[in-house]
Design an enzyme around this catalytic site. Structure first.
Site, PDB file in Angstrom:
ATOM      1  N   ASP A  31     -51.826  17.749  17.534  1.00  0.00           N
ATOM      2  CA  ASP A  31     -52.414  19.227  17.445  1.00  0.00           C
ATOM      3  C   ASP A  31     -52.308  19.700  18.782  1.00  0.00           C
ATOM      4  OD1 ASP A  31     -54.850  20.348  15.403  1.00  0.00           O
ATOM      5  OD2 ASP A  31     -54.396  21.358  17.476  1.00  0.00           O
ATOM      6  N   ILE A  32     -51.853  20.887  18.606  1.00  0.00           N
ATOM      7  CA  ILE A  32     -51.586  21.712  19.897  1.00  0.00           C
ATOM      8  C   ILE A  32     -52.938  22.021  20.636  1.00  0.00           C
ATOM      9  CG2 ILE A  32     -51.486  24.029  18.853  1.00  0.00           C
ATOM     10  CD1 ILE A  32     -48.994  24.549  20.357  1.00  0.00           C
ATOM     11  N   GLY A  94     -62.282  27.038   6.975  1.00  0.00           N
ATOM     12  CA  GLY A  94     -61.932  27.143   8.472  1.00  0.00           C
ATOM     13  C   GLY A  94     -60.274  26.957   8.444  1.00  0.00           C
ATOM     14  N   GLN A  95     -59.532  27.102   7.303  1.00  0.00           N
ATOM     15  CA  GLN A  95     -58.352  26.810   7.079  1.00  0.00           C
ATOM     16  C   GLN A  95     -57.562  27.719   7.955  1.00  0.00           C
ATOM     17  OE1 GLN A  95     -56.572  25.885   3.297  1.00  0.00           O
ATOM     18  NE2 GLN A  95     -54.781  25.184   4.187  1.00  0.00           N
ATOM     19  N   HIS A 101     -53.176  19.678   5.495  1.00  0.00           N
ATOM     20  CA  HIS A 101     -52.993  18.824   6.734  1.00  0.00           C
ATOM     21  C   HIS A 101     -54.375  18.197   6.809  1.00  0.00           C
ATOM     22  CE1 HIS A 101     -54.065  22.965   8.101  1.00  0.00           C
ATOM     23  NE2 HIS A 101     -54.943  22.308   9.126  1.00  0.00           N
ATOM     24  N   HIS A 103     -56.663  16.529   9.546  1.00  0.00           N
ATOM     25  CA  HIS A 103     -57.045  16.180  10.893  1.00  0.00           C
ATOM     26  C   HIS A 103     -57.514  15.005  11.031  1.00  0.00           C
ATOM     27  CE1 HIS A 103     -57.356  20.628  12.314  1.00  0.00           C
ATOM     28  NE2 HIS A 103     -57.491  20.837  10.973  1.00  0.00           N
TER      29      HIS A 103
HETATM   30  P1  AMP Z   1     -56.789  24.254  10.217  1.00  0.00           P
HETATM   31  O1  AMP Z   1     -57.774  25.285  10.915  1.00  0.00           O
HETATM   32  O2  AMP Z   1     -57.521  23.182   9.551  1.00  0.00           O
HETATM   33  O3  AMP Z   1     -55.740  24.988   9.554  1.00  0.00           O
HETATM   34  O4  AMP Z   1     -56.127  23.546  11.473  1.00  0.00           O
HETATM   35  C1  AMP Z   1     -54.807  23.923  11.944  1.00  0.00           C
HETATM   36  C2  AMP Z   1     -54.580  23.274  12.977  1.00  0.00           C
HETATM   37  O5  AMP Z   1     -53.130  23.271  13.481  1.00  0.00           O
HETATM   38  C3  AMP Z   1     -55.209  23.743  14.282  1.00  0.00           C
HETATM   39  O6  AMP Z   1     -55.975  22.747  14.860  1.00  0.00           O
HETATM   40  C4  AMP Z   1     -54.139  24.122  15.510  1.00  0.00           C
HETATM   41  O7  AMP Z   1     -54.475  23.830  16.740  1.00  0.00           O
HETATM   42  C5  AMP Z   1     -53.001  23.309  14.819  1.00  0.00           C
HETATM   43  N1  AMP Z   1     -51.679  23.988  15.184  1.00  0.00           N
HETATM   44  C6  AMP Z   1     -51.314  25.280  14.970  1.00  0.00           C
HETATM   45  N2  AMP Z   1     -50.005  25.422  15.264  1.00  0.00           N
HETATM   46  C7  AMP Z   1     -49.596  24.049  15.772  1.00  0.00           C
HETATM   47  C8  AMP Z   1     -48.356  23.624  16.377  1.00  0.00           C
HETATM   48  N3  AMP Z   1     -47.378  24.355  16.478  1.00  0.00           N
HETATM   49  N4  AMP Z   1     -48.409  22.249  16.704  1.00  0.00           N
HETATM   50  C9  AMP Z   1     -49.439  21.446  16.390  1.00  0.00           C
HETATM   51  N5  AMP Z   1     -50.422  22.073  16.187  1.00  0.00           N
HETATM   52  C10 AMP Z   1     -50.678  23.153  15.797  1.00  0.00           C
END
Ligand code: AMP
Ligand code: ZN
Length: 115
Positions: A31-32, A94-95, A101, A103
């Site tokens: 995760d970024i 919170g998506q 995906h 986590h």
């Molecule tokens: P959600 O809130 O469950 O949709 O989580 C989306 C997740 O994607 C968040 O934890 C972000 O930090 C992560 N994210 C968004 N863009 C990227 C990216 N380019 N590379 C890695 N993680 C990302």
């Protein structure tokens, strides 16, 4: 691939990510914006908008997603201490990214229930 989907672009290698694992069905990357010492995302390679959009034809990929989650927990060293696998769905869940995906979070004590 679905246009303008950031996770589809990661699967295709069009934008960089710190890949942990990839096979024909799923991709795993860091995760970024990590919220725990270990925070990786496990995604199906094929675009599925959310858990709600999963159909019977996706059973193999979704099963693979969970199987790989357990394996990546071992790979990243959190299997023994424990970890959490979370799928956020929709507004109240919170998506933020509408490509399914999971986590995987670990490496610290996680509170329950989530906020
Ligand atoms: P959600 O809130 O469950 O949709 O989580 C989306 C997740 O994607 C968040 O934890 C972000 O930090 C992560 N994210 C968004 N863009 C990227 C990216 N380019 N590379 C890695 N993680 C990302
Ligand atoms: Zn996508």
């Amino acid at each position: 691939m679905t246009q303008d989907c950031i996770f589809c672009k990661i699967v295709a290698g069009e934008i960089p990510a710190k890949l942990v694992y990839q096979d024909e069905q799923v991709t795993v990357f860091h995760d970024i914006d990590p919220r725990a010492p270990v925070h990786v995302l496990i995604i199906p390679n094929r675009h599925i908008a959310s858990l709600t959009a999963v159909g019977d034809e996706d059973a193999a990929a979704v099963g693979r997603l969970l199987t790989v989650a357990g394996q990546v927990a071992q790979l990243t060293g959190v299997a023994e201490t424990g970890y959490r696998v979370t799928v956020n769905v929709g507004r109240d869940g919170g998506q933020a990214v509408y490509h399914l995906h999971a986590h995987l979070l670990g490496g610290r004590r996680l509170s329950w229930p989530p906020g």
